[in-house]
Motif scaffolding. Sequence first.
Motif, short mmCIF file in Angstrom:
data_model
loop_
_atom_site.label_atom_id
_atom_site.label_comp_id
_atom_site.label_asym_id
_atom_site.label_seq_id
_atom_site.Cartn_x
_atom_site.Cartn_y
_atom_site.Cartn_z
N ASN A 190 0.82 -1.21 0.00
CA ASN A 190 0.00 0.00 0.00
C ASN A 190 0.85 1.26 0.00
O ASN A 190 0.55 2.23 -0.70
N ILE A 191 1.94 1.24 0.77
CA ILE A 191 2.80 2.41 0.88
C ILE A 191 3.46 2.74 -0.46
O ILE A 191 3.71 3.91 -0.77
N CYS A 192 3.75 1.73 -1.24
CA CYS A 192 4.44 1.92 -2.54
C CYS A 192 3.50 1.78 -3.72
O CYS A 192 3.95 1.56 -4.85
N ASP A 193 2.22 1.92 -3.48
CA ASP A 193 1.22 1.64 -4.51
C ASP A 193 1.41 2.46 -5.79
O ASP A 193 1.14 1.98 -6.89
N ASP A 194 1.90 3.69 -5.66
CA ASP A 194 2.01 4.59 -6.83
C ASP A 194 3.39 4.56 -7.49
O ASP A 194 3.60 5.23 -8.50
N LEU A 195 4.32 3.78 -6.94
CA LEU A 195 5.72 3.89 -7.39
C LEU A 195 6.01 3.08 -8.64
O LEU A 195 6.93 3.43 -9.40
N SER A 208 10.44 -4.51 -11.18
CA SER A 208 10.02 -5.60 -10.29
C SER A 208 9.49 -5.04 -8.97
O SER A 208 9.74 -3.88 -8.61
N ASP A 209 8.78 -5.90 -8.23
CA ASP A 209 8.30 -5.49 -6.92
C ASP A 209 9.46 -5.14 -6.00
O ASP A 209 9.36 -4.21 -5.18
N LYS A 210 10.56 -5.87 -6.12
CA LYS A 210 11.72 -5.60 -5.27
C LYS A 210 12.25 -4.20 -5.51
O LYS A 210 12.61 -3.48 -4.56
N GLU A 211 12.29 -3.76 -6.79
CA GLU A 211 12.74 -2.41 -7.09
C GLU A 211 11.76 -1.37 -6.55
O GLU A 211 12.17 -0.32 -6.04
N VAL A 212 10.47 -1.66 -6.68
CA VAL A 212 9.46 -0.72 -6.18
C VAL A 212 9.62 -0.51 -4.68
O VAL A 212 9.62 0.63 -4.19
N TYR A 213 9.78 -1.62 -3.94
CA TYR A 213 9.91 -1.50 -2.49
C TYR A 213 11.23 -0.81 -2.10
O TYR A 213 11.28 -0.06 -1.12
N ASP A 214 12.28 -1.06 -2.87
CA ASP A 214 13.55 -0.42 -2.59
C ASP A 214 13.45 1.09 -2.82
O ASP A 214 13.97 1.88 -2.02
N TYR A 215 12.77 1.48 -3.90
CA TYR A 215 12.57 2.90 -4.16
C TYR A 215 11.69 3.52 -3.08
O TYR A 215 11.90 4.67 -2.65
N GLY A 216 10.70 2.76 -2.60
CA GLY A 216 9.85 3.24 -1.51
C GLY A 216 10.65 3.51 -0.25
O GLY A 216 10.42 4.50 0.45
N LEU A 217 11.61 2.63 0.06
CA LEU A 217 12.48 2.85 1.22
C LEU A 217 13.33 4.10 1.04
O LEU A 217 13.57 4.86 2.00
N TYR A 218 13.80 4.32 -0.18
CA TYR A 218 14.58 5.52 -0.46
C TYR A 218 13.75 6.79 -0.22
O TYR A 218 14.20 7.74 0.44
N LEU A 219 12.51 6.81 -0.73
CA LEU A 219 11.64 7.97 -0.55
C LEU A 219 11.29 8.16 0.93
O LEU A 219 11.20 9.29 1.42
N LEU A 220 11.08 7.05 1.63
CA LEU A 220 10.81 7.11 3.07
C LEU A 220 12.00 7.72 3.80
O LEU A 220 11.84 8.54 4.71
N ASP A 221 13.20 7.34 3.39
CA ASP A 221 14.41 7.89 3.98
C ASP A 221 14.50 9.39 3.74
O ASP A 221 14.88 10.16 4.63
N CYS A 222 14.11 9.83 2.54
CA CYS A 222 14.13 11.27 2.23
C CYS A 222 13.16 12.03 3.13
O CYS A 222 13.46 13.14 3.59
N ILE A 223 12.00 11.45 3.40
CA ILE A 223 11.01 12.10 4.28
C ILE A 223 11.58 12.21 5.69
O ILE A 223 11.46 13.25 6.34
#
Length: 743
Positions: A190-195, A208-223
């Motif tokens: 849900n957190i990475c739904d738009d990525l 891949s889903d793995k890339e999506v979740y990794d990018y989500g962690l990066y954006l979360l880190d930026c926040i």
Amino acid sequence: MVTFDPTENPAEVMQRAANERTTLTEFFAANRDMSRRGDEARKYTYQEFPEHFVWKPEKRWELRKSELLRLEGRSRTNACVASSIPDAIGCMYFVAPSAGERFYLRTLLTVVRGPTSFEHLRTVDGVLHPTFRDACLALGLLEDDGEWRACLGEAAVIQTGTCLRHLFATILLFCQLTRPESLWAEFRHNICDDLHRRLLLAGRGHVSDKEVYDYGLYLLDCILQQSGRSLRDFHSMPLWTRNWTQLADNPLIAEQLNYDVQHERVLAEDRIRQLNDDQQSAFNQIMDSVQHERGWTFFLDGPGGTGKTFVYNTLCHRVRSEGWIVLCVASCGIAALLMIGGRTAHSRFKIPIDGLTDGSVCSITKESHLAGLLRVTKLILWDEALMQHRFTHEALDHSLRDIRNSDAPFGGITVVFGGDFQQTLPVVPKGTPEEVVAASLPRSYLWNFIRNEQVDRVLRLRQNMRLDAGVEEAEFAQWLLEVGHGRNIADNGTIAIPNDMCCRDIKELADFVYPGIDGVMPPPEYFLDRTILAARNTDVDDLNESILACMAGETRTYVSADSIENSDGSQEERVNEIPVEYLCTLMAPGLPPGELSLKVGCPLILLRNLSPDRGLCNGTRMILRRAGDRVLEVEVIGGQFHGEVAFIPRITLTPSGKDAEFTFTLRRRQFPVRLAFAMTINKAQGQSVRFVGLDLRVPVFSHGQLYVALSRATSRHRIKVLLAETAEASRAINIVYPEVLMD
């Protein structure tokens, strides 16, 4: 629910336990009654019950005579019932948390209204829980990681993507999770739904889903980095592994450069044409310092309504049209939201909240992204600077000199402070007028860089742009200046308030500011244009509760989970002596109420900096759109983020040093909001509204408060003032410290 003392007679203890159980089971029986007695009984908790019912010798609860008279429409004053009460039970026996289920039962009895049985007490939202503790957890009366699972679950049903990432970051920052990685694993979809779509649009194929979740962690880190933290601070959280920084080597710099330069130039030219002579002069001097990197420090001085914010935003457009970076901050959330890209000064520069001294520095490391941003910043605009202690400004000066390796003031950055010396000064708890003045910016060494024998960089604005045009409003503007300068103050410290601005009672005041609030839910703009101001927090709370009761809609009450934070083992015995229902009643300026009553559509004010880059600052005004069990959906009103939708979770709060009023440290898990029908005068500084009600039944107590309150509205015909009944005819106390006024 009886406490046991080893010195007591066991027979007496057992008898007391039997009596307590009888009164409780008869309380259940009264709630099951279908007569008028039962209708009344179901309105109250067990703790409140003895205030309205009396325990009879035949071992049953009956309505007090005063309550019967009230129901029959007769005056309570006609009821002489004191002598007729055979056994009035005033409170429940105390039970310590170590008592297990008995403690949780007692906790439920302090908050659940009208229970009909022990099973009813354990039922929450139609679910019968096996223990009283489980029921307490379901109601949010205890601290537990399961709350955040429920919070994210509720929010995921409503929205996904960006809003959920900010919500998850808020939970990480404020909620002290024990296993954040499990929540990430459960809700990362849900957190990475738009990525996935965002990465495809960026030209990355076969995502891949793995890339999506990794990018989500990066954006979360930026926040998280916006608040000076990172994923590495939460040791069990996974870290992003791919090189997403290619999108921006420094996300903070990228954010500040994310403007259309051509569009900024058009906006700047349009606004420059609208500047009056005073504004144009100030604009030219500031831009000269920026363009030639002179690193001068200015103070933009102007009474409320003279267009300081308009000058700030014009400077923003002009500087950004050159591809340069300008940082806009203010001393309060309301003022910050009015500036383009505005943040509170504490959140932007990581200024310490507690323990500030003349040698304090900001919490910024030289290797951080924020330090990199400050090295390339051309201009800093700081509105309502006079509200904050001079140590905050000095802390930024110390840090910038170090970060930029320069001995120049603020490391060579052009800085513009703004404010009005007629308005409120820093709050010094229990401070004398001399201490308040000593804490103000003009008493700082920094003032020598603004004004001395050789230079005068105080830029003055004098034309009031806020008030409506006309002779009458021009006279009102002149009267406001007299209030701000302390003229025409009588020997008793009062000034005359025009009769047409005064009202008779609180109902007239509320009806003037919030007409028709008992009808159809008003739009957000309705609350944006209206407010009631008072000097003290207690008066504000009373006003908010009374107006909420008049507002249409169903009330939801959220009870906090309170506890005491032990500094060492010696405190344990004391903790067990304090009932949780007592903790719930405690109030402090920096804390939300223990019992928070809300209605969908009501105005709120935020009490913490949750997500400053999305406008969620301390002081942000919002409208409640949806009230869930574990999350509030709100809409920001006012400023650049007007209409922004966000989620607010319950977080754990403690009073800050300046707000601490207790001999122990109170921990409160609650939604960090308060009602905002009314607010304190100090909180309202920096904004203008169309309709203002001023409750002066308790007079102002500090410099500039009366002036600030009266200058919030755009016309004298849209202000009403309520004075104390004992006040001298149409006169109000006005406090002014002449030594801080500019000549």
